[in-house]
Design a protein around this motif. Structure first.
Motif, mmCIF file in Angstrom:
data_model
loop_
_atom_site.group_PDB
_atom_site.id
_atom_site.type_symbol
_atom_site.label_atom_id
_atom_site.label_comp_id
_atom_site.label_asym_id
_atom_site.label_seq_id
_atom_site.Cartn_x
_atom_site.Cartn_y
_atom_site.Cartn_z
ATOM 1 N N VAL A 91 45.608 27.032 31.327
ATOM 2 C CA VAL A 91 45.739 27.650 32.654
ATOM 3 C C VAL A 91 46.354 29.041 32.468
ATOM 4 O O VAL A 91 46.962 29.336 31.436
ATOM 5 C CB VAL A 91 46.619 26.801 33.606
ATOM 6 C CG1 VAL A 91 45.922 25.505 33.977
ATOM 7 C CG2 VAL A 91 47.985 26.521 32.975
ATOM 8 N N THR A 92 46.217 29.873 33.491
ATOM 9 C CA THR A 92 46.687 31.259 33.390
ATOM 10 C C THR A 92 48.201 31.381 33.519
ATOM 11 O O THR A 92 48.769 32.392 33.119
ATOM 12 C CB THR A 92 46.016 32.126 34.469
ATOM 13 O OG1 THR A 92 46.223 31.526 35.748
ATOM 14 C CG2 THR A 92 44.519 32.245 34.201
ATOM 15 N N THR A 126 43.296 26.453 40.817
ATOM 16 C CA THR A 126 43.370 27.312 39.626
ATOM 17 C C THR A 126 42.369 26.829 38.577
ATOM 18 O O THR A 126 42.257 25.623 38.334
ATOM 19 C CB THR A 126 44.789 27.281 39.025
ATOM 20 O OG1 THR A 126 45.721 27.755 40.000
ATOM 21 C CG2 THR A 126 44.870 28.149 37.781
ATOM 22 N N PRO A 127 41.643 27.728 37.924
ATOM 23 C CA PRO A 127 40.686 27.307 36.890
ATOM 24 C C PRO A 127 41.383 26.593 35.728
ATOM 25 O O PRO A 127 42.479 26.963 35.314
ATOM 26 C CB PRO A 127 40.070 28.627 36.420
ATOM 27 C CG PRO A 127 40.225 29.550 37.586
ATOM 28 C CD PRO A 127 41.538 29.180 38.198
ATOM 29 N N VAL A 128 40.733 25.556 35.229
ATOM 30 C CA VAL A 128 41.184 24.826 34.050
ATOM 31 C C VAL A 128 40.247 25.215 32.909
ATOM 32 O O VAL A 128 39.026 25.131 33.048
ATOM 33 C CB VAL A 128 41.146 23.304 34.282
ATOM 34 C CG1 VAL A 128 41.482 22.553 32.992
ATOM 35 C CG2 VAL A 128 42.102 22.922 35.402
ATOM 36 N N MET A 129 40.818 25.631 31.775
ATOM 37 C CA MET A 129 40.006 26.178 30.682
ATOM 38 C C MET A 129 40.174 25.371 29.396
ATOM 39 O O MET A 129 41.232 24.796 29.146
ATOM 40 C CB MET A 129 40.412 27.635 30.435
ATOM 41 C CG MET A 129 40.227 28.528 31.646
ATOM 42 S SD MET A 129 40.955 30.177 31.432
ATOM 43 C CE MET A 129 42.717 29.799 31.457
ATOM 44 N N SER A 172 34.248 20.225 41.122
ATOM 45 C CA SER A 172 34.619 21.455 40.423
ATOM 46 C C SER A 172 34.151 21.491 38.972
ATOM 47 O O SER A 172 34.342 22.508 38.296
ATOM 48 C CB SER A 172 36.141 21.651 40.454
ATOM 49 O OG SER A 172 36.797 20.715 39.609
ATOM 50 N N GLU A 174 32.397 22.197 35.675
ATOM 51 C CA GLU A 174 31.523 23.276 35.232
ATOM 52 C C GLU A 174 30.760 22.913 33.957
ATOM 53 O O GLU A 174 29.956 23.717 33.475
ATOM 54 C CB GLU A 174 32.357 24.542 34.969
ATOM 55 C CG GLU A 174 33.069 25.110 36.185
ATOM 56 C CD GLU A 174 32.119 25.858 37.116
ATOM 57 O OE1 GLU A 174 30.991 26.163 36.684
ATOM 58 O OE2 GLU A 174 32.511 26.111 38.264
ATOM 59 N N GLN A 185 36.764 28.904 28.214
ATOM 60 C CA GLN A 185 35.672 28.615 29.141
ATOM 61 C C GLN A 185 36.148 27.645 30.216
ATOM 62 O O GLN A 185 36.831 26.661 29.937
ATOM 63 C CB GLN A 185 34.485 28.013 28.393
ATOM 64 C CG GLN A 185 33.276 27.728 29.291
ATOM 65 C CD GLN A 185 32.048 27.326 28.497
ATOM 66 O OE1 GLN A 185 31.892 27.684 27.327
ATOM 67 N NE2 GLN A 185 31.162 26.574 29.111
ATOM 68 N N GLN A 186 35.772 27.920 31.468
ATOM 69 C CA GLN A 186 36.226 27.081 32.581
ATOM 70 C C GLN A 186 35.546 25.721 32.560
ATOM 71 O O GLN A 186 34.341 25.603 32.399
ATOM 72 C CB GLN A 186 35.965 27.769 33.923
ATOM 73 C CG GLN A 186 36.523 26.991 35.116
ATOM 74 C CD GLN A 186 36.458 27.778 36.419
ATOM 75 O OE1 GLN A 186 36.396 29.002 36.401
ATOM 76 N NE2 GLN A 186 36.487 27.076 37.530
ATOM 77 N N LYS A 189 38.665 22.801 38.137
ATOM 78 C CA LYS A 189 39.763 23.416 38.891
ATOM 79 C C LYS A 189 40.877 22.399 39.124
ATOM 80 O O LYS A 189 40.629 21.196 39.218
ATOM 81 C CB LYS A 189 39.264 23.957 40.232
ATOM 82 C CG LYS A 189 38.262 25.091 40.130
ATOM 83 C CD LYS A 189 37.812 25.546 41.519
ATOM 84 C CE LYS A 189 36.808 26.688 41.423
ATOM 85 N NZ LYS A 189 36.338 27.120 42.770
#
Length: 224
Positions: A91-92, A126-129, A172, A174, A185-186, A189
């Protein structure tokens, strides 16, 4: 009169007609012009005091790339996972966590007293990568207590590791099982699906023996 007649012929006939009876060969105005270049040979004068020196040739050794790890993915058979050194946070804003790895007081009925992962709380949506390059071995919205869950296998330092991302939002996802992903890469979320008390990412990490370890400590050691 003779002079006047000559002037009439000279002014009334085209120039080609006047010269058509010439016996001297002339070049055609339509013939292509050939441009012949005569480059001058270049010369280099070296003084008597100059000493020729040998140029050293660097030596090198070719090293074969490390072999990939063969892993079995349900529905896809055996896949090869290439070694990677690129690692990122999932996460960011990884500094915000609500629960770490290890013993704890169960936060809900049916929740474990030993937390097998780390819970990140960067905010709903929030995007999960993916933490590294790898192959998706699980991607489901029906992960039981894990809710919307993705698992990715990685070849890191020649070892097979798996990272698991849980409680993501419905709809969500991807990625799908069998996809190859890259670091950052996502995957989905942040959500609160499955056995969850609020929006968060539950990250678990384990090796080929299946034993979970502290993913926060593992990532911090590599990313600071």
């Amino acid at each position: 009169m003779t002079f006047a007649g000559g002037m009439m012929v000279a002014t009334s006939l085209p120039a080609l007609a006047v010269t058509a009876t010439s016996t001297e060969p002339t070049a055609s105005v339509y013939a292509p012009v050939v441009d012949v270049l005569a480059p001058k040979v270049q010369e280099l004068e070296v003084g008597d005091g100059v000493i020729a020196a040998d140029v050293a040739v660097d030596e090198f050794t070719a090293v074969a790339a490390p072999p990939p790890i063969a892993s079995s993915v349900a529905g896809f058979g055996t896949v090869e996972i290439q070694r990677t050194d690129a690692i990122v946070w999932p996460v960011t804003n990884p500094g915000r966590i609500s629960d770490g790895f290890g013993p704890r007081s169960a936060p809900c009925a049916g929740c474990s007293t030993f937390h097998k992962g780390v819970d990140f709380i960067p905010g709903v949506g929030t995007p999960v990568m993916s933490i590294a390059d790898g192959v998706v071995v699980t991607a489901t919205e029906n992960g039981g207590g894990l809710g919307v869950n993705v698992e990715v296998q990685h070849n890191i330092d020649g070892e097979l590791l798996t990272s698991s991302y849980s409680h993501m939002q419905f709809g969500s996802l991807e990625v799908a099982t069998g996809d190859r992903v890259t670091a950052g890469q996502q995957l989905g979320k942040i959500g609160s699906t499955g056995q969850s008390t609020g929006p968060h990412l539950h990250l678990e990490m384990y090796g080929s023996d299946g034993a979970r370890f502290d993913g926060m400590a593992w990532l911090s050691a590599r990313l600071g």
